[in-house]
Design a protein around this motif. Structure first.
Motif, PDB file in Angstrom:
ATOM      1  N   TRP A   1      -8.047  -0.740 -14.620  1.00  0.00           N
ATOM      2  CA  TRP A   1      -8.465  -2.033 -14.044  1.00  0.00           C
ATOM      3  C   TRP A   1      -9.990  -2.105 -14.060  1.00  0.00           C
TER       4      TRP A   1
ATOM      5  N   ASP B   1       0.819  -1.229   0.000  1.00  0.00           N
ATOM      6  CA  ASP B   1       0.000   0.000   0.000  1.00  0.00           C
ATOM      7  C   ASP B   1       0.852   1.277   0.000  1.00  0.00           C
TER       8      ASP B   1
ATOM      9  N   PHE C   1       4.657   2.162 -14.760  1.00  0.00           N
ATOM     10  CA  PHE C   1       5.069   1.569 -13.472  1.00  0.00           C
ATOM     11  C   PHE C   1       5.791   0.257 -13.758  1.00  0.00           C
TER      12      PHE C   1
ATOM     13  N   VAL D   1       2.014  -0.770 -17.477  1.00  0.00           N
ATOM     14  CA  VAL D   1       2.566  -1.510 -16.335  1.00  0.00           C
ATOM     15  C   VAL D   1       3.396  -2.648 -16.887  1.00  0.00           C
TER      16      VAL D   1
ATOM     17  N   THR E   1      -2.816  -5.052  -5.057  1.00  0.00           N
ATOM     18  CA  THR E   1      -2.817  -3.734  -4.407  1.00  0.00           C
ATOM     19  C   THR E   1      -3.159  -2.629  -5.408  1.00  0.00           C
ATOM     20  N   ALA E   2      -2.557  -2.715  -6.601  1.00  0.00           N
ATOM     21  CA  ALA E   2      -2.817  -1.674  -7.621  1.00  0.00           C
ATOM     22  C   ALA E   2      -4.301  -1.635  -7.973  1.00  0.00           C
TER      23      ALA E   2
ATOM     24  N   ASN F   1      -6.916   1.308  -7.006  1.00  0.00           N
ATOM     25  CA  ASN F   1      -7.268   1.929  -8.286  1.00  0.00           C
ATOM     26  C   ASN F   1      -6.125   2.780  -8.854  1.00  0.00           C
ATOM     27  N   PHE F   2      -4.938   2.201  -8.835  1.00  0.00           N
ATOM     28  CA  PHE F   2      -3.754   2.877  -9.389  1.00  0.00           C
ATOM     29  C   PHE F   2      -3.648   2.478 -10.861  1.00  0.00           C
ATOM     30  N   ASN F   3      -3.814   3.440 -11.744  1.00  0.00           N
ATOM     31  CA  ASN F   3      -3.911   3.137 -13.170  1.00  0.00           C
ATOM     32  C   ASN F   3      -2.915   3.902 -14.029  1.00  0.00           C
TER      33      ASN F   3
ATOM     34  N   LYS G   1       1.080   6.522  -6.851  1.00  0.00           N
ATOM     35  CA  LYS G   1      -0.170   7.169  -7.304  1.00  0.00           C
ATOM     36  C   LYS G   1      -0.057   8.689  -7.198  1.00  0.00           C
TER      37      LYS G   1
ATOM     38  N   ILE H   1       2.407   1.839  -3.478  1.00  0.00           N
ATOM     39  CA  ILE H   1       1.416   2.164  -4.521  1.00  0.00           C
ATOM     40  C   ILE H   1       0.828   3.560  -4.273  1.00  0.00           C
TER      41      ILE H   1
ATOM     42  N   PHE I   1       1.500  -6.951  -5.910  1.00  0.00           N
ATOM     43  CA  PHE I   1       1.407  -5.645  -6.590  1.00  0.00           C
ATOM     44  C   PHE I   1       0.093  -5.545  -7.366  1.00  0.00           C
TER      45      PHE I   1
END
Lengths: 419, 327
Positions: free
Chosen positions: A416, A226, A240, A266, A255-256, A260-262, A233, A229, A252
């Motif tokens: 995602w 967390d 990434f 990637v 968690t991503a 909501n890490f976009n 973010k 990320i 990863f």
């Protein structure tokens, strides 16, 4: 009295059993080479932390190749067909045990050749030993930038797998630079693999004017991603990079998605190239890049190979879309080189390795010999089926910007899916 | 000098047996077609014998359970990595061995000064913690500061490695023997029996413990240097492997810590069992069999193999004496 007798007979009996067992076990050890066979040795992680590679890495490939060769009567050596026998010892990913195993294979079992060990660190550990005993070692999982200068003085070591600067990250950086990526966040595991990918990525980004916002190392035992990320973010990178092993890479991904890490792109290290990643993440994996790469669309020969190896590794989930096909090609090359040399003499076979091209499942296969043609070998870029894969609708597509690609590179990737 | 006062049997046991073993060891590399494998196997025996003897030198007498072996052994690895790299050795190998031993000695002296006031499980935990700390610090330094992971050490021939190990073994045995026979040995045993009582009788318990701990660490560091030239690849995992802390301890317990032969016998048998189990037809059951042997040892041989041999010898002697008395 009986008590007194038992007090000494039990430990004595135990010792006797031990001694007899040791003699029996020692007697059951494999015999040395005979003129009717080719003996290949390997130290592998059969019971340790990397034991999974015995199921989905190099091991099923060489076992299949040996079965095929023996079913065909063996390898033609000077007009005589010699069958292949494998001696495999367990090192449980302990380098000192691996070194000891290689010494035993070379000095007591007198193997003719060696298959590589499990992973890059193990390759580092055993390559000098194979070289010391002048026993040709065919590479397996693992390969490293820092190994390149050493190969110049290791004529008996041939490393087959592609890796960071050889040629994956230059290809990846070309892809993202062409799409206009400006910033990158790197997360890497604090081991040889992670450290090398981090340094190569930084250097390749520098060459293309891409800014590295942060390079963060993580331990193998990481249980919470967390903070990393969240930091990534807040920096909002275009790309990434997650240069770690399957367990950390899975963490990863989870968690991503949950945070909501976009980023637009990637790339995920080892694990992403295996079928189980697709089974785990399904449609969410669309657009995620990985190190590799090949697939059944690469060529008709690759399709036939995929069909052949899939049941042997235990299904689609264990398919390796990175190294599997080049390992097999390497063994095909080796068999042809032995036949061409017409002898099991290692130096004669090395002469063939240094000069000859042979047709294999990946097409034309030959070695780039280090140390001005006198050292060990690496596979040239032209012999790989691909460098970078990207999951697209359940297929690990080759997206290199050349004739190897089986699909176009998607950038930016879709966010995602929301559950 | 009155020769009649000399116990020839004792002298034979104390000097003759080790001398015969030493001569046999010197000729191992020349022993026929078996030599190639024999020299690597015997090198392995020597590594574990030295570690077990060095470990027992301190723990066997004082009862302080040290699990720091891997920390000092690892220092030897890094002494070799820094001074004897594959790109070109900076100093001769014997200097690297001395440096490995000296750095281990100094570290053990410092650590000992801080921690040898701890007792029982606390000392054991601290020494194991030291191994993990060394691993983390070295790993961080390599990965995050130098940007590398492993270092390749210059490879030495099997013969050079073997004879260095024989040399270190001789030094280890002599050091252990003379410590045991000296005032220090008596002081160490009194510390093991009752530390407070030893202190009250005027023994400088802290200094003796620290010095012997540091001497045993120096031997471990010296072995680490030589093993690094055998394995050649050095990273934090290889150097500070916690199994290196546990194995010599188990070997010494298996052999018995009552005298010098115990750890040596334990290390030889253990290493051989390990070797044949790991690479023989029972390789998939290696850990299971190894575990059973350990359990059996602890249950039935609390004094180790040497204890068993001594018990048997005493019984044979007793039976002979009884037979003579009856006759």
């Amino acid at each position: 009295m009986l008590k007194k007798v038992l007090k000494f007979t039990v430990p004595l009996a135990l010792c006797l059993i031990l001694v007899l067992a040791s003699i029996l076990v020692a007697g059951c050890g494999p015999a040395g080479t005979t003129a009717t066979e080719i003996v290949i040795g390997a130290t592998r992680d059969i019971t340790g932390p990397q034991a999974g590679f015995q199921t989905y890495g190099t091991a099923p490939v060489y076992k299949m190749w040996i079965e095929e060769v023996n079913a065909a009567g063996g390898i033609d050596v000077g007009g005589k067909k010699l069958k292949v026998r494998l001696i495999e010892y367990d090192d449980a990913s302990d380098t000192s045990v691996a070194v000891k195993n290689i010494e035993k294979l070379c000095t007591q079992d007198k193997v003719n050749f060696l298959f590589g060990p499990t992973g890059t660190a193990m390759l580092f550990a055993v390559a000098p030993i194979a070289n010391k005993y002048k026993t040709l070692m065919l590479g397996s999982e693992g390969g490293a930038t820092t190994m390149e200068p050493l190969l110049a003085n290791m004529p008996y070591v041939y490393s087959v797998l592609n890796y960071s600067n050889h040629f994956q990250l230059p290809v990846f950086c070309d892809l993202i630079a062409a799409k206009g990526a400006k910033t990158v966040y790197i997360c890497f595991m604090n081991d040889l693999h992670g450290a090398e990918y981090n340094l190569t990525m930084q250097s390749e980004c520098g060459l293309r004017g891409i800014q590295v916002l942060e390079a963060k190392s993580i331990p193998v035992t990481i249980a919470d991603m967390d903070p990393i990320i969240n930091e990534a973010k807040s920096l909002n990178p275009d790309v990434f990079c997650m240069f770690a092993y399957p367990n950390q890479n899975i963490l990863f991904m989870q968690t991503a998605m949950s945070l909501n890490f976009n980023p637009k792109c990637v790339i995920v290290g080892p694990g992403c190239n295996f079928g189980f990643f697709n089974l785990m993440f399904g449609a969410a994996l669309n657009g995620v890049c990985g190190e590799g790469a090949w697939n059944a669309k690469s060529s008709p020969a690759a399709a036939a190979y995929a069909q052949k190896i899939e049941p042997l590794v235990g299904g689609a989930g264990n398919m390796d879309w990175w190294g599997s096909i080049v390992y097999y090609a390497e063994y095909q090359y080796f068999a042809q080189a032995v036949t061409k040399a017409g002898t099991l003499d290692t130096d004669a076979i090395l002469k063939v390795f240094r000069t000859e091209h042979f047709q294999t499942v990946v097409g034309d296969f030959y070695w780039s010999v280090q140390g001005n043609g006198t050292g060990g070998g690496l596979l040239p870029q032209a012999c790989y089926v691909g460098q970078i894969g990207q999951w697209q609708n359940g297929i690990f597509e080759v997206v290199d910007n050349d004739s190897h690609n089986t699909a176009s590179f998607i950038y930016p990737k879709a966010p995602w899916p929301q559950s | 000098m009155n020769l009649s006062n000399i116990s020839w049997r004792k002298l034979g046991l104390n000097a003759g047996v080790p001398l015969v073993i030493l001569i046999a060891l010197i000729f191992v590399p020349f022993y026929g077609s078996w030599a190639d494998y024999g020299i690597t196997l015997f090198s392995l025996f020597l590594v574990y014998i030295i570690l077990a003897v060095a470990w027992a030198m301190f723990t066997g007498s004082t009862g302080y359970l040290s699990l720091a072996t891997a920390a000092f052994y690892g220092i030897g690895f890094y002494a070799a990595a820094l001074l004897y790299p594959a790109e070109g050795a900076l100093v001769p190998l014997f200097v690297v061995v001395l440096v490995g031993a000296a750095v281990s000695f100094v570290l053990a002296f410092i650590v000992g000064a801080i921690t040898l006031r701890l007792k029982g499980i606390y000392f054991a935990m601290f020494t194991l913690g030291l191994v993990l700390l060394m691993y983390q610090v070295v790993n961080y330094w390599l990965i995050s500061v130098l940007g590398i992971r492993g270092i390749v050490v210059a490879l030495e021939s099997n013969e050079v490695i073997y004879y260095y190990l024989v040399g270190i073994l001789v030094v280890s045995i002599l050091v252990a023997y003379f410590i045991k026979r000296s005032k220090w040995g008596l002081a160490l045993r009194s510390i093991g029996d009752n530390e407070e009582a030893a202190a009250h009788t005027g023994v400088n318990v802290t200094m003796i413990k620290i010095l012997v701990f540091a001497i045993s660490a120096a031997l471990m560091g010296a072995v680490g240097v030589i093993v690094a030239t055998k394995t050649t690849y050095v990273d934090a995992n290889t150097a500070f492997n916690p199994m290196i802390s546990f194995s010599p301890a188990l070997m010494a317990i298996f052999g018995g810590m009552g005298n010098l032969y115990g750890p040596a016998i334990g290390a030889t048998i253990f290493t051989y069992i390990q070797e044949i189990l790991q690479t023989g037809s029972l390789k998939n059951y290696y850990m299971l069999i190894f575990g059973l042997i350990l359990i059996a040892t602890i249950l039935y041989l609390p004094s180790g193999m040497m204890g068993l041999i001594q018990n048997l010898w005493n019984r044979i002697k007793g039976a002979r004496r009884r037979a003579l008395t009856r006759g």
